[in-house]
Scaffold this motif. Structure first.
Motif, PDB file in Angstrom:
ATOM      1  N   PHE A  92      72.164  37.636 -45.175  1.00  0.00           N
ATOM      2  CA  PHE A  92      71.461  37.701 -46.447  1.00  0.00           C
ATOM      3  C   PHE A  92      70.510  38.887 -46.482  1.00  0.00           C
ATOM      4  O   PHE A  92      69.736  39.106 -45.556  1.00  0.00           O
ATOM      5  N   ALA A  93      70.573  39.640 -47.574  1.00  0.00           N
ATOM      6  CA  ALA A  93      69.633  40.737 -47.806  1.00  0.00           C
ATOM      7  C   ALA A  93      69.184  40.667 -49.256  1.00  0.00           C
ATOM      8  O   ALA A  93      70.001  40.544 -50.169  1.00  0.00           O
ATOM      9  N   LEU A  94      67.892  40.729 -49.462  1.00  0.00           N
ATOM     10  CA  LEU A  94      67.320  40.677 -50.799  1.00  0.00           C
ATOM     11  C   LEU A  94      67.477  42.031 -51.474  1.00  0.00           C
ATOM     12  O   LEU A  94      67.250  43.074 -50.860  1.00  0.00           O
ATOM     13  N   ASP A  95      67.874  42.006 -52.744  1.00  0.00           N
ATOM     14  CA  ASP A  95      68.000  43.231 -53.526  1.00  0.00           C
ATOM     15  C   ASP A  95      66.681  44.009 -53.472  1.00  0.00           C
ATOM     16  O   ASP A  95      65.607  43.410 -53.588  1.00  0.00           O
ATOM     17  N   PRO A  96      66.741  45.341 -53.305  1.00  0.00           N
ATOM     18  CA  PRO A  96      65.504  46.134 -53.196  1.00  0.00           C
ATOM     19  C   PRO A  96      64.564  45.979 -54.396  1.00  0.00           C
ATOM     20  O   PRO A  96      63.343  45.991 -54.229  1.00  0.00           O
ATOM     21  N   ARG A  97      65.099  45.801 -55.579  1.00  0.00           N
ATOM     22  CA  ARG A  97      64.242  45.638 -56.761  1.00  0.00           C
ATOM     23  C   ARG A  97      63.482  44.305 -56.687  1.00  0.00           C
ATOM     24  O   ARG A  97      62.302  44.253 -57.009  1.00  0.00           O
TER      25      ARG A  97
ATOM     26  N   ARG B 204      70.698  32.396 -50.739  1.00  0.00           N
ATOM     27  CA  ARG B 204      70.861  33.248 -49.559  1.00  0.00           C
ATOM     28  C   ARG B 204      72.345  33.336 -49.200  1.00  0.00           C
ATOM     29  O   ARG B 204      72.789  32.833 -48.164  1.00  0.00           O
ATOM     30  N   ARG B 205      73.082  33.969 -50.080  1.00  0.00           N
ATOM     31  CA  ARG B 205      74.516  34.212 -49.893  1.00  0.00           C
ATOM     32  C   ARG B 205      74.784  35.683 -50.206  1.00  0.00           C
ATOM     33  O   ARG B 205      74.193  36.241 -51.136  1.00  0.00           O
ATOM     34  N   ASP B 206      75.694  36.280 -49.464  1.00  0.00           N
ATOM     35  CA  ASP B 206      76.020  37.699 -49.649  1.00  0.00           C
ATOM     36  C   ASP B 206      76.940  37.921 -50.836  1.00  0.00           C
ATOM     37  O   ASP B 206      77.829  37.103 -51.101  1.00  0.00           O
ATOM     38  N   ASP B 207      76.723  39.034 -51.521  1.00  0.00           N
ATOM     39  CA  ASP B 207      77.637  39.527 -52.552  1.00  0.00           C
ATOM     40  C   ASP B 207      77.938  38.509 -53.644  1.00  0.00           C
ATOM     41  O   ASP B 207      79.087  38.341 -54.054  1.00  0.00           O
TER      42      ASP B 207
ATOM     43  N   VAL C  28      69.160  43.455 -62.122  1.00  0.00           N
ATOM     44  CA  VAL C  28      69.404  43.134 -60.715  1.00  0.00           C
ATOM     45  C   VAL C  28      70.636  42.239 -60.667  1.00  0.00           C
ATOM     46  O   VAL C  28      70.602  41.109 -61.151  1.00  0.00           O
ATOM     47  N   SER C  29      71.712  42.745 -60.088  1.00  0.00           N
ATOM     48  CA  SER C  29      72.962  41.986 -60.115  1.00  0.00           C
ATOM     49  C   SER C  29      72.982  40.812 -59.130  1.00  0.00           C
ATOM     50  O   SER C  29      73.722  39.857 -59.338  1.00  0.00           O
ATOM     51  N   GLN C  30      72.173  40.854 -58.071  1.00  0.00           N
ATOM     52  CA  GLN C  30      72.141  39.743 -57.114  1.00  0.00           C
ATOM     53  C   GLN C  30      71.752  38.466 -57.870  1.00  0.00           C
ATOM     54  O   GLN C  30      70.764  38.446 -58.612  1.00  0.00           O
ATOM     55  N   LEU C  31      72.539  37.413 -57.681  1.00  0.00           N
ATOM     56  CA  LEU C  31      72.269  36.163 -58.376  1.00  0.00           C
ATOM     57  C   LEU C  31      70.852  35.690 -58.082  1.00  0.00           C
ATOM     58  O   LEU C  31      70.459  35.568 -56.924  1.00  0.00           O
ATOM     59  N   HIS C  32      70.101  35.442 -59.145  1.00  0.00           N
ATOM     60  CA  HIS C  32      68.754  34.905 -59.006  1.00  0.00           C
ATOM     61  C   HIS C  32      68.411  34.105 -60.261  1.00  0.00           C
ATOM     62  O   HIS C  32      68.855  34.424 -61.353  1.00  0.00           O
ATOM     63  N   MET C  33      67.648  33.050 -60.052  1.00  0.00           N
ATOM     64  CA  MET C  33      67.269  32.131 -61.122  1.00  0.00           C
ATOM     65  C   MET C  33      65.772  32.264 -61.379  1.00  0.00           C
ATOM     66  O   MET C  33      64.964  32.050 -60.474  1.00  0.00           O
TER      67      MET C  33
END
Length: 141
Positions: A2-7, A39-42, A86-91
């Motif tokens: 897992f890596a958090l989007d930089p933004r 905390r899931r990739d891609d 930010v394309s990484q899924l976030h709620m």
């Protein structure tokens, strides 16, 4: 891994982890604005999570929303996943009050972010420590 989007990393403060999601606090003291990131990739869309993770995301979102409504005396909660910037899924789980800086409009882009000071962040963390369940692990920071 897992890596958090930089933004998200730039615009938020880490609070801790539910079984699936990292809980972040948007660094904008205009509103108690929390963000859950699985905390899931891609993963950029809800449907990309497997069924168990989809259920867990909703469980964590609902539990957080209920906790925030009570502990922050919310008039309304805004819960959304957009991902246009930010394309990484976030709620997003945003505590709204009738007297907040943007009411009744959406919070996005309404007012410049007002960063929290260390004392404000500590107070929010302590408020959350009193109400979050045993399945939540606080991160130091």
């Amino acid at each position: 891994m897992f890596a958090l989007d930089p933004r998200l990393q730039q615009d938020t403060l880490p609070i801790g982890d539910f079984p699936l999601c990292r809980l972040l606090l948007s660094n904008d003291s205009n509103y108690p604005w929390f963000i859950l990131v699985p905390r899931r990739d891609d993963i950029s869309e809800l449907f990309q999570l497997d069924d168990a993770d989809q259920q867990q995301l909703w469980k964590e979102t609902t539990a957080l929303a209920e906790t925030l409504k009570d502990s922050f005396d919310a008039d309304k909660l805004n819960v959304a996943t957009l991902g246009n910037v930010v394309s990484q899924l976030h709620m997003h789980v945003i505590v709204r009050k009738r007297d907040d800086a943007a009411w009744p409009a959406p919070v996005w882009g309404k007012h410049p972010a007002q960063p929290y000071d260390a004392g404000q962040v500590a107070a929010i963390r302590e408020r959350l420590r009193a109400v979050l369940t045993d399945d939540f692990k606080f991160l130091e920071g």
